[in-house]
Design an enzyme around this catalytic site. Structure first.
Site, PDB file in Angstrom:
ATOM      1  N   ASP A  54     -45.627 -67.336  -3.792  1.00 39.29           N
ATOM      2  CA  ASP A  54     -46.127 -66.490  -4.873  1.00 39.29           C
ATOM      3  C   ASP A  54     -45.025 -66.276  -5.899  1.00 39.29           C
ATOM      4  O   ASP A  54     -43.930 -65.812  -5.556  1.00 39.29           O
ATOM      5  CB  ASP A  54     -46.563 -65.124  -4.319  1.00 39.29           C
ATOM      6  CG  ASP A  54     -47.107 -64.235  -5.428  1.00 39.29           C
ATOM      7  OD1 ASP A  54     -48.309 -64.354  -5.710  1.00 39.29           O
ATOM      8  OD2 ASP A  54     -46.338 -63.469  -6.024  1.00 39.29           O
ATOM      9  N   TYR A  59     -41.184 -63.150 -13.500  1.00 40.91           N
ATOM     10  CA  TYR A  59     -40.078 -62.965 -12.545  1.00 40.91           C
ATOM     11  C   TYR A  59     -38.795 -63.699 -12.986  1.00 40.91           C
ATOM     12  O   TYR A  59     -37.724 -63.444 -12.437  1.00 40.91           O
ATOM     13  CB  TYR A  59     -40.463 -63.441 -11.139  1.00 40.91           C
ATOM     14  CG  TYR A  59     -41.652 -62.716 -10.522  1.00 40.91           C
ATOM     15  CD1 TYR A  59     -42.107 -61.508 -11.038  1.00 40.91           C
ATOM     16  CD2 TYR A  59     -42.310 -63.250  -9.426  1.00 40.91           C
ATOM     17  CE1 TYR A  59     -43.196 -60.857 -10.490  1.00 40.91           C
ATOM     18  CE2 TYR A  59     -43.403 -62.596  -8.858  1.00 40.91           C
ATOM     19  CZ  TYR A  59     -43.845 -61.404  -9.399  1.00 40.91           C
ATOM     20  OH  TYR A  59     -44.927 -60.771  -8.848  1.00 40.91           O
ATOM     21  N   LYS A  87     -48.644 -66.351 -12.338  1.00 41.43           N
ATOM     22  CA  LYS A  87     -49.389 -65.285 -13.040  1.00 41.43           C
ATOM     23  C   LYS A  87     -49.139 -65.320 -14.543  1.00 41.43           C
ATOM     24  O   LYS A  87     -48.034 -65.652 -14.990  1.00 41.43           O
ATOM     25  CB  LYS A  87     -48.977 -63.917 -12.474  1.00 41.43           C
ATOM     26  CG  LYS A  87     -48.971 -63.882 -10.958  1.00 41.43           C
ATOM     27  CD  LYS A  87     -48.713 -62.525 -10.372  1.00 41.43           C
ATOM     28  CE  LYS A  87     -48.482 -62.632  -8.863  1.00 41.43           C
ATOM     29  NZ  LYS A  87     -47.064 -62.834  -8.493  1.00 41.43           N
ATOM     30  N   HIS A 120     -51.690 -61.051 -14.466  1.00 40.84           N
ATOM     31  CA  HIS A 120     -50.662 -60.269 -13.758  1.00 40.84           C
ATOM     32  C   HIS A 120     -50.969 -58.762 -13.785  1.00 40.84           C
ATOM     33  O   HIS A 120     -50.858 -58.078 -12.777  1.00 40.84           O
ATOM     34  CB  HIS A 120     -49.293 -60.557 -14.384  1.00 40.84           C
ATOM     35  CG  HIS A 120     -48.135 -60.297 -13.484  1.00 40.84           C
ATOM     36  ND1 HIS A 120     -46.976 -60.999 -13.541  1.00 40.84           N
ATOM     37  CD2 HIS A 120     -47.961 -59.381 -12.504  1.00 40.84           C
ATOM     38  CE1 HIS A 120     -46.131 -60.537 -12.634  1.00 40.84           C
ATOM     39  NE2 HIS A 120     -46.707 -59.552 -11.988  1.00 40.84           N
TER      40      HIS A 120
HETATM   41  P1  NDP Z   1     -41.843 -56.473  -0.113  1.00 38.18           P
HETATM   42  O1  NDP Z   1     -42.780 -55.421   0.344  1.00 38.18           O
HETATM   43  O2  NDP Z   1     -42.080 -57.887   0.240  1.00 38.18           O
HETATM   44  O3  NDP Z   1     -40.396 -56.012   0.370  1.00 38.18           O
HETATM   45  C1  NDP Z   1     -39.234 -56.726   0.038  1.00 38.18           C
HETATM   46  C2  NDP Z   1     -38.050 -55.922   0.586  1.00 38.18           C
HETATM   47  O4  NDP Z   1     -38.103 -55.910   2.011  1.00 38.18           O
HETATM   48  C3  NDP Z   1     -36.748 -56.541   0.189  1.00 38.18           C
HETATM   49  O5  NDP Z   1     -35.858 -55.471  -0.068  1.00 38.18           O
HETATM   50  C4  NDP Z   1     -36.323 -57.308   1.436  1.00 38.18           C
HETATM   51  O6  NDP Z   1     -34.911 -57.346   1.513  1.00 38.18           O
HETATM   52  C5  NDP Z   1     -36.903 -56.478   2.544  1.00 38.18           C
HETATM   53  N1  NDP Z   1     -37.328 -57.263   3.739  1.00 38.18           N
HETATM   54  C6  NDP Z   1     -37.985 -58.441   3.767  1.00 38.18           C
HETATM   55  N2  NDP Z   1     -38.269 -58.811   5.025  1.00 38.18           N
HETATM   56  C7  NDP Z   1     -37.764 -57.846   5.829  1.00 38.18           C
HETATM   57  C8  NDP Z   1     -37.738 -57.657   7.228  1.00 38.18           C
HETATM   58  N3  NDP Z   1     -38.307 -58.527   8.062  1.00 38.18           N
HETATM   59  N4  NDP Z   1     -37.127 -56.541   7.712  1.00 38.18           N
HETATM   60  C9  NDP Z   1     -36.548 -55.633   6.879  1.00 38.18           C
HETATM   61  N5  NDP Z   1     -36.564 -55.760   5.534  1.00 38.18           N
HETATM   62  C10 NDP Z   1     -37.162 -56.853   5.016  1.00 38.18           C
HETATM   63  O7  NDP Z   1     -41.673 -56.286  -1.707  1.00 38.18           O
HETATM   64  P2  NDP Z   1     -42.077 -56.991  -3.048  1.00 38.18           P
HETATM   65  O8  NDP Z   1     -42.332 -55.872  -3.999  1.00 38.18           O
HETATM   66  O9  NDP Z   1     -41.108 -58.044  -3.392  1.00 38.18           O
HETATM   67  O10 NDP Z   1     -43.507 -57.666  -2.771  1.00 38.18           O
HETATM   68  C11 NDP Z   1     -43.657 -58.956  -2.255  1.00 38.18           C
HETATM   69  C12 NDP Z   1     -44.122 -59.946  -3.310  1.00 38.18           C
HETATM   70  O11 NDP Z   1     -45.374 -59.562  -3.877  1.00 38.18           O
HETATM   71  C13 NDP Z   1     -43.208 -60.041  -4.542  1.00 38.18           C
HETATM   72  O12 NDP Z   1     -42.004 -60.699  -4.266  1.00 38.18           O
HETATM   73  C14 NDP Z   1     -44.123 -60.738  -5.510  1.00 38.18           C
HETATM   74  O13 NDP Z   1     -44.176 -62.119  -5.233  1.00 38.18           O
HETATM   75  C15 NDP Z   1     -45.463 -60.040  -5.211  1.00 38.18           C
HETATM   76  N6  NDP Z   1     -45.721 -58.893  -6.115  1.00 38.18           N
HETATM   77  C16 NDP Z   1     -46.772 -58.969  -7.000  1.00 38.18           C
HETATM   78  C17 NDP Z   1     -47.017 -57.953  -7.897  1.00 38.18           C
HETATM   79  C18 NDP Z   1     -48.131 -58.064  -8.872  1.00 38.18           C
HETATM   80  O14 NDP Z   1     -48.180 -57.248  -9.822  1.00 38.18           O
HETATM   81  N7  NDP Z   1     -49.048 -58.985  -8.709  1.00 38.18           N
HETATM   82  C19 NDP Z   1     -46.186 -56.739  -7.940  1.00 38.18           C
HETATM   83  C20 NDP Z   1     -45.158 -56.716  -6.911  1.00 38.18           C
HETATM   84  C21 NDP Z   1     -44.971 -57.748  -6.038  1.00 38.18           C
HETATM   85  P3  NDP Z   1     -34.089 -58.749   1.545  1.00 38.18           P
HETATM   86  O15 NDP Z   1     -34.577 -59.596   0.404  1.00 38.18           O
HETATM   87  O16 NDP Z   1     -32.682 -58.288   1.389  1.00 38.18           O
HETATM   88  O17 NDP Z   1     -34.396 -59.348   2.890  1.00 38.18           O
END
Ligand code: NDP
Length: 321
Positions: A54, A59, A87, A120
């Site tokens: 995704d 981004y 998006k 988006h």
């Molecule tokens: P997430 O809910 O996926 O959380 C990401 C955070 O969790 C990061 O800080 C990461 O740290 C940490 N993390 C990941 N895996 C683990 C684990 N197993 N244990 C502990 N911590 C963990 O957040 P996002 O907001 O990034 O959402 C995911 C995706 O959704 C986005 O990347 C994007 O692609 C999409 N999105 C779409 C939106 C829209 O408007 N359509 C809006 C927001 C998001 P680290 O990287 O340090 O591991």
């Protein structure tokens, strides 16, 4: 219910069927704020068995994501087995900008088609809009005109499915009133801290698949669900990590989900959610977490308290929350 398929590495990965008949893998890799997009995408595809990525023009990582996909294809992953989502950003939400925006995204990703192209956010922003928006930064959005252009992209085989993000029931009903091609997917913030049951039901009723974004509660100013006592309790009981419990919870609700991580061990961990289930009682307990609240409420992007047109987050979400 999700159906099981095997990755080329023999791992059982579930998929959901979309209205179009195409399959979407239940777990994808999120790339918002990814610090290592090329390595993360390539490792996720080649080593961890992901087939779903995704991303979004907004981004600023599409070139690196494309490089990661290209490397994975060189390593033997078949493009046809991949599901790549991008998006259309808010500044491009006018009919004449849709096609050029998609072509730019395909160029950055080095792909000749997308599996899924999403609106988006359902708000049009002026080029150079600030955060928060100044007067005149949020423009009228011709939803029908934009959707017709998205439909043309499907007919030209430039995208296989089209959909939306961050919609309300009101906006979804409006879209459905004129859509010749119904949205296959609605991507929304969803996790135990923001279940958004009403929107999930509305999508299910219309056969629209939901992808849950920010399944772990997002990052930076997000919600720390990884250390939520209920999530920790269920994880301990099942001998899984809190991250795995949150991803599995999303899948058991019938949604695909797209956790993001910069760390390869977490990327691997987040997709190992197919050989086990959260028992019904624990699943329901996770559905009782109080303080239901969005992390991404759109305030910074779209709210201008004095000049509008959206004077509050309630306006952004059509007063449905
Ligand atoms: P997430 O809910 O996926 O959380 C990401 C955070 O969790 C990061 O800080 C990461 O740290 C940490 N993390 C990941 N895996 C683990 C684990 N197993 N244990 C502990 N911590 C963990 O957040 P996002 O907001 O990034 O959402 C995911 C995706 O959704 C986005 O990347 C994007 O692609 C999409 N999105 C779409 C939106 C829209 O408007 N359509 C809006 C927001 C998001 P680290 O990287 O340090 O591991």
């Amino acid at each position: 219910m999700a159906q099981a398929t095997l990755t080329p590495h023999g791992e059982k990965v579930e998929t959901f069927r979309l209205l179009s008949g195409h399959l979407i893998p239940a777990v994808g890799l999120g790339t918002w704020k990814s610090e290592t997009p090329r390595e993360s995408v390539c490792n996720a595809l080649v080593q961890a068995g992901y087939r779903h990525v995704d991303t979004a023009a907004q981004y600023g990582v599409q070139k690196e994501v494309g490089a990661g996909i290209k490397e994975a294809i060189h390593a033997g992953i078949d493009r046809k087995t991949l599901f790549v989502t991008s998006k259309l950003w808010c500044t491009e939400l006018s009919p004449e900008r849709v096609r050029p925006a998609l072509l730019n995204t395909l160029g950055e990703l080095q792909l000749d088609y997308l599996d899924l192209y999403l609106i988006h956010w359902p708000f049009r922003l002026r080029d150079g809009a600030t955060r928060p928006p100044k007067a005149g930064d949020v423009l009228d959005f011709d939803m029908e005109g934009v959707w017709k252009e998205m439909e043309k992209l499907v007919k030209e085989n430039l995208v296989r499915d089209i959909g939306v993000c961050n919609f309300t029931m009101k906006k979804l009903n409006k879209l459905l009133s004129f859509a010749e091609i119904k949205p296959s997917v609605c991507q929304m913030e969803m996790h135990p801290g923001w279940r958004n049951d009403k929107m999930l039901e509305a999508c299910k009723k219309n056969g629209i698949h939901v992808t849950a974004y920010s399944p772990l509660g997002s990052q930076d100013q997000g919600r720390d669900l990884i250390h939520d006592p209920m999530v920790e309790r269920v994880a301990m009981k099942l001998n899984k990590s809190p991250g795995q419990v949150l991803v599995r919870w999303a899948i058991q609700r019938g949604t695909s989900t797209i956790p993001k991580s910069n760390h390869h061990e977490r990327i691997r961990e987040n997709i190992h959610v197919f050989e086990w289930e959260i028992p019904e009682r624990d699943f329901q307990a996770l559905c009782t977490i109080s303080d239901q609240k969005r992390v991404l409420d759109g305030e910074e992007l779209f709210v201008n308290k004095t000049d509008g047109p959206f004077r509050s987050t309630a306006d952004v979400w059509d007063h449905e929350d």
